[in-house]
Design an enzyme around this catalytic site. Structure first.
Site, mmCIF file in Angstrom:
data_model
loop_
_atom_site.group_PDB
_atom_site.id
_atom_site.type_symbol
_atom_site.label_atom_id
_atom_site.label_comp_id
_atom_site.label_asym_id
_atom_site.label_seq_id
_atom_site.Cartn_x
_atom_site.Cartn_y
_atom_site.Cartn_z
ATOM 1 N N ASP A 197 90.415 18.844 74.801
ATOM 2 C CA ASP A 197 91.217 19.282 73.659
ATOM 3 C C ASP A 197 92.666 18.979 74.012
ATOM 4 O O ASP A 197 93.177 19.458 75.032
ATOM 5 C CB ASP A 197 91.060 20.787 73.421
ATOM 6 C CG ASP A 197 89.675 21.142 72.880
ATOM 7 O OD1 ASP A 197 88.924 20.236 72.510
ATOM 8 O OD2 ASP A 197 89.356 22.346 72.823
ATOM 9 N N ASP A 355 83.147 23.501 63.058
ATOM 10 C CA ASP A 355 83.738 24.661 63.750
ATOM 11 C C ASP A 355 83.294 25.952 63.044
ATOM 12 O O ASP A 355 84.072 26.552 62.297
ATOM 13 C CB ASP A 355 85.270 24.583 63.706
ATOM 14 C CG ASP A 355 85.806 23.345 64.394
ATOM 15 O OD1 ASP A 355 85.353 23.021 65.489
ATOM 16 O OD2 ASP A 355 86.700 22.700 63.813
#
Ligand code: 1PR
Length: 504
Positions: A197, A355
């Site tokens: 990330d 998500d």
């Protein structure tokens, strides 16, 4: 390699040289996007003959008639019997003919990504140098004189692939590939993926960060963005450690425009120079109008990522909006990012990153979305849950479930699903098996399980209990708690095939 060429082979060679000249020119302009055309590409002919339809038309007789140089029919893998299509991942070759360029392949996996294949027949038998099994046997490489073609991607097959390329250029080059003592390749391997990330920290440097349930800031008073290392260095390390793929998620891409984010493109370029496994990049892939009124389509954004070295792009928020619209109208407009990018680059190049958050309910009748009976009851004893999708890095919930989203994006052109779970992210308690089972049983494209890995046992659990094709982790690798080699060792000991890596 001393080779006598027949007039027939010379003819083929000259024809291919002509094509090569043309493609080399295009290649120079669109370097990495060629490597992303694999879905429609049938055969990869050294070098860069991989421009999709051309080879199909040149080499095979099919509904669109080719030149008929090689007898065979190109067909799509059949997903009706539970096969995941596209065929994505590391699979085993069975060599059927002695050819120097495949000398080092024995026992190793190589990387495939495609939905179409050619079946071996008596008519094309003399061309075939290896076959591979995925549902049925298909042709994985051909050889005739100096003409070699492979269906897999040597440039993405790690050391083994590099060795193939070297042997092609210099047949006398010696073998440097280590033979793996254990973990001999026999079938499609489960993949272990390292995820980075990435976002700018408060000083403006792009860093690898890691959240707890998507909160990437330290708990200290300063609330700084957690910094776990430099993206290019970490990606290189994970490649050496045996990661089967590396994913970069530009986690603030939803608010920054990726084409204005040159460091991210630079990271991809530097990484792809030394990392020879597939690279995925996500974050901010959507239509965008900049401050000067210039409009950029999501296809342009994705193309820039591909040109910078990405093999797959991953779409998050924009895929949710597209799926909502599609479910509302039932119409495929052809204009969504998923449809546009998959039309140009193929489904296999388009990942949708989901998500979701778990929402407990007492009964399936309480919501219009698909629920499951959960393995552990909710805080008030609820026995069911649905998984609500979010956008903008988990900041906003949307009226759509992970099950519905997955099915819709598969129809819109996604070739793979990266299935996160906000509740499990960074917790180290294991993957959300209920969620992964729900989604991997709902679609026929490969599903990557993500979020929650904390120990090697979590990887075997997800592969034993669900139909996930790959498992992704971040925190345990960044914090060096569990090396990738230990994960693979554990999976092999539990009878789960993985690509062997150094250290085995
Ligand atoms: O919406 O198209 O711009 O894409 C944004 C992308 O960035 C999405 O793929 C979204 O998942 C990701 N993202 C946005 N915010 C965050 C965040 O963490 N605040 N990261 C984020 C998602 C989740 C996983 C993580 C696993 C494994 N990160 O990628 O790596 O949960 O972690 P673990 O092994 O440590 O548990 P768009």
């Amino acid at each position: 390699m001393v080779q006598q060429w027949s007039a027939y082979e010379k003819g083929i060679s000259e024809l291919l040289q002509l094509i090569l000249m043309r493609l080399s020119l295009q290649y120079a302009m669109f370097r990495s996007s060629f490597f992303s055309c694999a879905d429609t590409q049938v055969i990869f002919l050294f070098f860069y003959f991989l421009l999709s339809q051309m080879i199909l038309q040149i080499t095979f007789i099919c509904a669109v008639k080719g030149l008929g140089l090689i007898p065979g029919v190109v067909g799509r893998f059949d997903s009706s019997n539970g096969l995941r299509v596209p065929h994505i991942g590391w699979n085993a070759l069975q060599t059927t003919k002695d050819t120097e360029i495949l000398d080092d392949v024995g026992g190793h996996h190589v990387y495939f990504v495609h939905s179409y294949r050619v079946m071996p027949t008596d008519a094309n038998n003399e061309w075939i140098s290896s076959i591979c099994n995925y549902g049925d046997s298909f042709v994985s490489s051909i050889t005739r004189g100096n003409v070699h073609a492979v269906q897999f991607h040597p440039e993405k097959s790690g050391d083994v692939g590099i060795s193939i390329l070297k042997k092609f250029l210099d047949p006398s080059s010696s073998s440097k590939t280590k033979k793996s003592a254990i973990g001999k390749a026999s079938r499609l391997a489960k993949r272990v993926i390292a995820c980075l990330d990435v976002r700018a920290n408060d000083k403006g440097d792009l860093v690898v960060t890691k959240g707890d349930q998507y909160d990437v800031r330290e708990q200290s008073n300063e609330k700084e963005v957690r910094n776990l290392g430099k993206p290019v260095d970490l990606a290189g390390q994970y490649y050496k450690d045996g990661a089967d793929e590396v994913s970069f998620l530009n986690i603030t891409g939803f608010r920054d425009f990726p084409l204005g984010d040159l460091p991210m493109l630079q990271i991809l370029r530097y990484t792809s120079e030394n990392v020879f496994v597939p690279l995925t990049v996500g974050g901010g892939i959507r239509d965008f109008t900049d401050g000067n009124g210039r409009y950029y389509s999501s296809l342009e954004v994705a193309s820039e990522y591909f040109r910078s070295g990405a093999d797959k792009i991953s779409v998050g928020s924009d895929a949710v909006y597209a799926a909502e619209e599609y479910l509302r109208t039932g119409v495929k407009t052809g204009k969504t990012s998923l449809e546009q990018i998959s039309r140009v680059y193929g489904n296999q190049a388009v990942v949708v990153s989901i998500d979701p958050r778990r929402v407990y309910v007492r009964s399936p009748d309480d919501v219009e979305f698909k629920t499951i009976k959960v393995s552990s009851p909710g805080p008030s004893g609820e026995e069911y849950a649905w998984y609500q999708c979010t956008v903008n890095g988990g900041r906003e919930v949307r009226p759509i479930g992970a099950f519905e989203l997955a099915k819709a994006v598969e129809e819109l052109g996604a070739g793979e699903i990266l299935l996160n779970c906000i509740d499990c992210d960074g917790q180290g308690h294991g993957f959300d098996i209920d969620l992964i089972k729900l989604v991997s049983d709902a679609v026929t494209i490969p599903v990557i399980a993500s979020s929650g890995a904390g120990a090697v046992e979590h990887f075997s659990e997800v592969f034993e209990k669900t139909n996930a094709s790959a498992a992704l982790a971040a925190g345990i690798f960044h914090r060096k708690e569990v090396p990738i080699s230990s994960v693979k060792q554990h999976l092999l000991q539990n009878g789960i095939e993985v690509r062997a890596c150094d250290g085995h």
